[in-house]
Design an enzyme around this catalytic site. Structure first.
Site, mmCIF file in Angstrom:
data_model
loop_
_atom_site.group_PDB
_atom_site.id
_atom_site.type_symbol
_atom_site.label_atom_id
_atom_site.label_comp_id
_atom_site.label_asym_id
_atom_site.label_seq_id
_atom_site.Cartn_x
_atom_site.Cartn_y
_atom_site.Cartn_z
ATOM 1 N N ASP A 147 25.956 58.248 53.627
ATOM 2 C CA ASP A 147 24.700 57.568 53.934
ATOM 3 C C ASP A 147 24.570 56.408 52.950
ATOM 4 O O ASP A 147 24.336 56.613 51.762
ATOM 5 C CB ASP A 147 23.539 58.555 53.776
ATOM 6 C CG ASP A 147 22.170 57.915 53.976
ATOM 7 O OD1 ASP A 147 22.112 56.684 54.223
ATOM 8 O OD2 ASP A 147 21.162 58.642 53.883
ATOM 9 N N LYS B 226 16.888 47.897 54.584
ATOM 10 C CA LYS B 226 17.052 47.611 53.161
ATOM 11 C C LYS B 226 17.809 46.294 52.967
ATOM 12 O O LYS B 226 17.294 45.361 52.373
ATOM 13 C CB LYS B 226 17.834 48.740 52.475
ATOM 14 C CG LYS B 226 17.390 50.140 52.840
ATOM 15 C CD LYS B 226 16.095 50.545 52.203
ATOM 16 C CE LYS B 226 15.827 52.021 52.424
ATOM 17 N NZ LYS B 226 14.549 52.472 51.858
ATOM 18 N N TRP C 4 16.815 62.258 50.212
ATOM 19 C CA TRP C 4 17.424 62.029 51.525
ATOM 20 C C TRP C 4 18.684 62.873 51.699
ATOM 21 O O TRP C 4 18.978 63.337 52.800
ATOM 22 C CB TRP C 4 17.694 60.546 51.722
ATOM 23 C CG TRP C 4 16.462 59.723 51.486
ATOM 24 C CD1 TRP C 4 16.255 58.776 50.535
ATOM 25 C CD2 TRP C 4 15.213 59.828 52.196
ATOM 26 N NE1 TRP C 4 14.975 58.281 50.606
ATOM 27 C CE2 TRP C 4 14.313 58.916 51.610
ATOM 28 C CE3 TRP C 4 14.774 60.628 53.263
ATOM 29 C CZ2 TRP C 4 13.004 58.760 52.051
ATOM 30 C CZ3 TRP C 4 13.459 60.478 53.701
ATOM 31 C CH2 TRP C 4 12.593 59.556 53.105
#
Length: 357
Positions: free
Chosen positions: A169, A193, A102
């Site tokens: 992030d 999440k 990511w």
């Protein structure tokens, strides 16, 4: 049979959140309407949005410190684009730490906007650790990092001291551990999440860093527009925001981030102790960088995979397979996963050892 959900995302949520959100689908706030059909401009939902935004800042200890919390759409992948659009000056430069898939995606998007410097990368070692002792250019417009890497099971334990804005992030470990969140100028996280269902992204931004790029930003991509419209520039993901609010309330009632951190540390210690003890398994991440959220491990003998897979599936465990790009196993232990579920997995690993020996 009770299911023990180790899915990496969308993932497990607290049972009481499922129950309250399910009731709201049928009848929200005794209005006779479903949460799925009410107007996002209605008094009831405006109250939801306001409480959710306020609770984010409260839990992160950022109240009154110049931050705004936003609930946006497009996932963290949209923020890969929105961050450089809002922070990277024309003819400026951005600095990024490459710690996984990511992070690499965020770097790719930034390169479309201007000079993008990768200050360090662990790609050559299959992202099995967090790089250390890197230098951040003093003239960069911002530094971007990914706090937790779901695929490879690594997590940043320390963050750099720098005078430039830090963007992080935190999609897979937001609200899971105590940090000085005021060190970060912009935090973003997909909800799916630790906070809610897929469909909404949390952005927490220090307002003073905005409006300095010299570029024209389309309204839908402009953080300031979303701040001015109080996360209502376009129709928000009503159900996802409401479910996120329920999860934030659940977290606050547990004692907030300090309370959940103790539980998360206990879960991680229990599982990593077994991975290191059991001769049939091996962890894939360097020990000092192991994630408390995503434990990644392999069977030393892959020919035993079918037998082990049957054992954990029969025990009601779900979502344990590793990411398709790396294989093996990944136990995602997000906030809502109970310690009981980790004990079930450890018991299965010990039972498997007995059947092999």
């Amino acid at each position: 049979m009770k299911k023990h959900n180790y899915s990496a995302g969308p993932c497990i949520l607290p049972q009481e959140v499922f129950e309250k959100s399910a009731q709201a689908v049928l009848n929200f706030n005794n209005s006779g309407l479903s949460i799925l059909e009410i107007s996002h401009r209605s008094k009831d939902f405006v109250a939801v949005m306001e409480e959710a935004r306020a609770l984010v800042l409260e839990l992160l200890d950022l109240e009154g410190k110049g931050y705004q919390a936003l609930f946006l759409q497009g996932g963290a992948s949209m923020e890969f684009l929105r961050v450089p659009y809002n922070l990277l000056k024309e003819n400026g430069k951005a600095s990024y730490l490459d710690t996984g898939t990511w992070a690499a995606g965020a770097i790719k998007e930034a390169k479309a906007f201007g000079e993008t410097i990768v200050v360090a990368s662990s790609k050559g070692e299959n992202y099995n650790h967090i790089p250390k002792q890197y230098e951040i250019p003093a003239d960069a417009d911002y530094f971007h990092c990914t706090s937790n890497n779901t695929i490879f099971g690594t997590q940043m334990k320390d963050f750099p001291n720098t005078n430039i804005p830090i963007v992080c992030d935190m999609s897979s470990d937001i609200f899971s551990r105590q940090l000085d969140f005021s060190k970060f100028d912009l935090i973003y996280a997909g909800a799916q999440k630790n906070m809610g269902p897929a469909g909404v992204t949390l952005v927490v931004v220090k307002e003073e860093i905005l409006g300095k790029t010299g570029r024209t930003i389309p309204n839908i991509l402009n953080y300031q527009q979303h701040i001015d419209k109080e996360s209502m520039y376009n129709t928000p993901a009503v159900f996802a925001v409401y479910t996120s609010l329920l999860t934030l309330q659940w977290l606050k009632n547990l004692g907030g981030i300090p309370g959940i951190e103790k539980i998360n540390e206990a879960k991680a210690k229990l599982l990593y102790t077994e991975i290191d003890r059991n001769p049939l398994f091996i962890g894939t991440a360097v020990a000092e960088d192991r994630s408390t959220m995503n434990a990644t491990f392999l069977l030393k003998d892959e020919t035993q995979a079918a037998a082990f897979d049957k054992l954990w599936k029969d025990a009601g465990i779900s979502g344990l397979s590793g990411h398709r790009s790396v294989g093996g196993y990944r136990a995602s232990m997000y906030n809502a996963l109970p310690l009981e579920s980790v004990q079930v997995l450890v018991d299965v690993m010990q039972e498997f050892e007995k059947t092999i020996s």
